[in-house]
Scaffold this motif. Sequence first.
Motif, PDB file in Angstrom:
ATOM      1  N   SER B 206       0.872  -1.173   0.000  1.00 23.59           N
ATOM      2  CA  SER B 206       0.000   0.000   0.000  1.00 23.59           C
ATOM      3  C   SER B 206       0.908   1.221   0.000  1.00 23.59           C
ATOM      4  O   SER B 206       2.090   1.127   0.344  1.00 23.59           O
ATOM      5  CB  SER B 206      -0.887   0.037   1.239  1.00 23.59           C
ATOM      6  OG  SER B 206      -0.115   0.319   2.388  1.00 23.59           O
ATOM      7  N   TYR B 207       0.324   2.361  -0.383  1.00 20.36           N
ATOM      8  CA  TYR B 207       1.117   3.593  -0.351  1.00 20.36           C
ATOM      9  C   TYR B 207       1.633   3.865   1.056  1.00 20.36           C
ATOM     10  O   TYR B 207       2.796   4.222   1.251  1.00 20.36           O
ATOM     11  CB  TYR B 207       0.270   4.774  -0.848  1.00 20.36           C
ATOM     12  CG  TYR B 207       0.932   6.108  -0.605  1.00 20.36           C
ATOM     13  CD1 TYR B 207       2.106   6.441  -1.265  1.00 20.36           C
ATOM     14  CD2 TYR B 207       0.408   7.006   0.320  1.00 20.36           C
ATOM     15  CE1 TYR B 207       2.744   7.647  -1.024  1.00 20.36           C
ATOM     16  CE2 TYR B 207       1.034   8.215   0.561  1.00 20.36           C
ATOM     17  CZ  TYR B 207       2.204   8.527  -0.113  1.00 20.36           C
ATOM     18  OH  TYR B 207       2.838   9.719   0.135  1.00 20.36           O
ATOM     19  N   GLU B 208       0.771   3.681   2.046  1.00 17.16           N
ATOM     20  CA  GLU B 208       1.145   3.974   3.420  1.00 17.16           C
ATOM     21  C   GLU B 208       2.323   3.094   3.864  1.00 17.16           C
ATOM     22  O   GLU B 208       3.239   3.555   4.553  1.00 17.16           O
ATOM     23  CB  GLU B 208      -0.036   3.764   4.374  1.00 17.16           C
ATOM     24  CG  GLU B 208      -1.112   4.843   4.271  1.00 17.16           C
ATOM     25  CD  GLU B 208      -1.875   4.817   2.941  1.00 17.16           C
ATOM     26  OE1 GLU B 208      -1.998   3.719   2.340  1.00 17.16           O
ATOM     27  OE2 GLU B 208      -2.314   5.891   2.490  1.00 17.16           O
ATOM     28  N   ALA B 213       8.075   2.632   5.069  1.00 20.00           N
ATOM     29  CA  ALA B 213       9.386   2.008   4.873  1.00 20.00           C
ATOM     30  C   ALA B 213      10.428   3.043   4.456  1.00 20.00           C
ATOM     31  O   ALA B 213      11.579   3.010   4.907  1.00 20.00           O
ATOM     32  CB  ALA B 213       9.275   0.909   3.820  1.00 20.00           C
ATOM     33  N   LEU B 214      10.006   3.987   3.610  1.00 20.46           N
ATOM     34  CA  LEU B 214      10.950   5.012   3.160  1.00 20.46           C
ATOM     35  C   LEU B 214      11.320   5.945   4.310  1.00 20.46           C
ATOM     36  O   LEU B 214      12.490   6.311   4.486  1.00 20.46           O
ATOM     37  CB  LEU B 214      10.345   5.801   1.991  1.00 20.46           C
ATOM     38  CG  LEU B 214      11.229   6.887   1.381  1.00 20.46           C
ATOM     39  CD1 LEU B 214      12.573   6.324   0.924  1.00 20.46           C
ATOM     40  CD2 LEU B 214      10.517   7.576   0.210  1.00 20.46           C
ATOM     41  N   LYS B 215      10.314   6.303   5.119  1.00 26.45           N
ATOM     42  CA  LYS B 215      10.587   7.174   6.274  1.00 26.45           C
ATOM     43  C   LYS B 215      11.527   6.502   7.267  1.00 26.45           C
ATOM     44  O   LYS B 215      12.368   7.157   7.886  1.00 26.45           O
ATOM     45  CB  LYS B 215       9.273   7.529   6.986  1.00 26.45           C
ATOM     46  CG  LYS B 215       8.491   8.629   6.283  1.00 26.45           C
ATOM     47  CD  LYS B 215       7.292   9.062   7.112  1.00 26.45           C
ATOM     48  CE  LYS B 215       6.636  10.301   6.517  1.00 26.45           C
ATOM     49  NZ  LYS B 215       5.339  10.609   7.146  1.00 26.45           N
ATOM     50  N   GLY B 221      14.904  12.347   5.784  1.00 23.66           N
ATOM     51  CA  GLY B 221      14.435  12.734   4.451  1.00 23.66           C
ATOM     52  C   GLY B 221      15.466  12.448   3.374  1.00 23.66           C
ATOM     53  O   GLY B 221      16.596  12.055   3.659  1.00 23.66           O
ATOM     54  N   ILE B 222      15.041  12.652   2.134  1.00 23.29           N
ATOM     55  CA  ILE B 222      15.916  12.388   0.986  1.00 23.29           C
ATOM     56  C   ILE B 222      16.244  13.689   0.255  1.00 23.29           C
ATOM     57  O   ILE B 222      15.457  14.618   0.218  1.00 23.29           O
ATOM     58  CB  ILE B 222      15.271  11.381   0.005  1.00 23.29           C
ATOM     59  CG1 ILE B 222      13.943  11.909  -0.554  1.00 23.29           C
ATOM     60  CG2 ILE B 222      15.051  10.029   0.691  1.00 23.29           C
ATOM     61  CD1 ILE B 222      13.357  11.062  -1.668  1.00 23.29           C
ATOM     62  N   ASP B 223      17.453  13.725  -0.297  1.00 25.44           N
ATOM     63  CA  ASP B 223      17.887  14.883  -1.080  1.00 25.44           C
ATOM     64  C   ASP B 223      17.625  14.671  -2.560  1.00 25.44           C
ATOM     65  O   ASP B 223      17.392  15.624  -3.299  1.00 25.44           O
ATOM     66  CB  ASP B 223      19.386  15.127  -0.879  1.00 25.44           C
ATOM     67  CG  ASP B 223      19.731  15.334   0.574  1.00 25.44           C
ATOM     68  OD1 ASP B 223      19.293  16.350   1.141  1.00 25.44           O
ATOM     69  OD2 ASP B 223      20.404  14.469   1.169  1.00 25.44           O
TER      70      ASP B 223
END
Lengths: 340, 340
Positions: B206-208, B213-215, B221-223
């Motif tokens: 799911s998007y959530e 997982a990315l968080k 955060g990502i650059d």
Amino acid sequence: MSDMNGTGWALAKRPVGMPEMDDFKTVNVSAPAPKEGEIQVRNSWMSVDPYMRGRMYDRESYVPPFQIGELLTGGAVGHVQASAHPDYSEGDLIVSMAGWRDVWTGKPQENMVNKVPQTGLPESALLGIAGMPGLTAYAGILRVADLKEGDTVFVSGAAGAVGSTVVQIAKIKNCTVIGSAGGSEKCNLVKELGADHVIDYKAHDSYEALLGALKKAAPKGIDVYFDNVGGDHLQAAIECARPMGRFAICGMISQYNATDVQPGPNNIIQVVGKQLTLKGFIVSTYADMQPQFLKDMATWIQNGDMKFEETVMEGIEMAPEAFLGLFQGRNKGKMLVKLA
Amino acid sequence: MSDMNGTGWALAKRPVGMPEMDDFKTVNVSAPAPKEGEIQVRNSWMSVDPYMRGRMYDRESYVPPFQIGELLTGGAVGHVQASAHPDYSEGDLIVSMAGWRDVWTGKPQENMVNKVPQTGLPESALLGIAGMPGLTAYAGILRVADLKEGDTVFVSGAAGAVGSTVVQIAKIKNCTVIGSAGGSEKCNLVKELGADHVIDYKAHDSYEALLGALKKAAPKGIDVYFDNVGGDHLQAAIECARPMGRFAICGMISQYNATDVQPGPNNIIQVVGKQLTLKGFIVSTYADMQPQFLKDMATWIQNGDMKFEETVMEGIEMAPEAFLGLFQGRNKGKMLVKLA
């Protein structure tokens, strides 16, 4: 030096969706005689701007949120009434972030004060064409969108403080300009400012109608899009973009009051094949352009190449109504409140 | 010099949604002895790439659409069998766009032929790490995304030909790298290539879950985001982007076979406040980087800093299956068809 008293505005509660009058409440403001390092100021004008809506949400952003019950802030022009700061004297004209009130006393550096040299421009212009919205337009179209002579440029919100300036800069740079605005009165203004084509988005109230109008105005596509609106406008701009198109994403007023999640452009895949650049920006990042901006703007205004429109409400008590008016499309050009 | 005969592939009809075997049909190919200005070639390898799906639609794009019944084209490596062109000799190793067939005769300039010097690399690498996908990764991460040492970089499709190269370049440049891929086998590959964190998007369906997982992988955060996938991945990347984040939009494989309109990222308004840059690109725009790319790539491969994986199917009859495999996630690294 004497104490002054006045009125300011605070949030009574956080707006949900479109802000309403009872989200705001007045606060008594006392502006005592300045202590060492302070100045005492009477504001003559204050600014209401769409970005303020973002600060009314309680969320992390590029500017911290307003706090309930605390004085709101924003751009203001004022005159120093008394000074206990070596760099300021009675009578100085200043711009500050101490708006949403008629009088105040405080340290210049805590209120982002800048002393204004004589420019020959009316004071109100310091909050518009020669102020933050003007620099937003200038930096956004020239640097962020990397405008080139001969570009076909689409500007949404073209009757607003920022958009109307973008239209004129693009015309000065010999571009073909398409502006969108809501209603015939605003569209006439955009046309008067020099836009080659005007789209009344209220007369094209579906995405397909808006897209059709844009395709008709720019049959060969657009090179640059200056986005003040987001939503359908952004999607239509992607659809009509030429290869290597550059988008300066300045704001998305169509979404500021949304209470539910808004769908993104359903054609964003075109960003790949057309090699588009979508670049969001905030004016403070481009502060280095300020001196050249003021120089160019003064020349353009003098030459008659740059006109500016203002919508003025009178009196500090009108501040929330002026702010709400931004989202009701009640302003042509810069929306301002005259305080003195 | 003698005539040769072989097999090629054409579209039988335009695929609707996910392509199927019966969208393709074989075509007899004759490769006669070359006339003046021509060369006769036996292909040893051909490439299948996601971008080819776009050419199967009948629509205007940056490359013209394939025509029904006409030989498909694409990257291929081959050996000159006979030459009637002064610049080519029997035995020359070449890359061309005359893929989807095993033999051909034609003019070099009509088939985008490049003669390949001895590199010490296996021939197949000329279609992958040292070819178009390699340059796509190199140009996209270094120039489009303007990679800086120490960046936190998110790469989707990280087990693919382009993504796996991006992961390694970012590690060479001392970045923190998060790669997403589908399934544990691919995720293990991405980890082996040096990624600091791996997200199995099939385990986060799911998007959530993907966002969570990315968080977790990038709590600050990502650059940079290198997008091969689009859809939920792009939306999650916007959500996790740091201020001034740079997105190289290379492809959106999640959307290539969509038959209905796909919603765009519902958080695109964050592009303004975070001042994000989303930049779509096509490798051919960055052809000027080719010499430096080959130099760097040779060094990196020699040093052991750059590994490459290939998924190989054998025989010209397997070409459509290899192509379909791209959308079924059957490839680790570059998907290739071995022809000779």
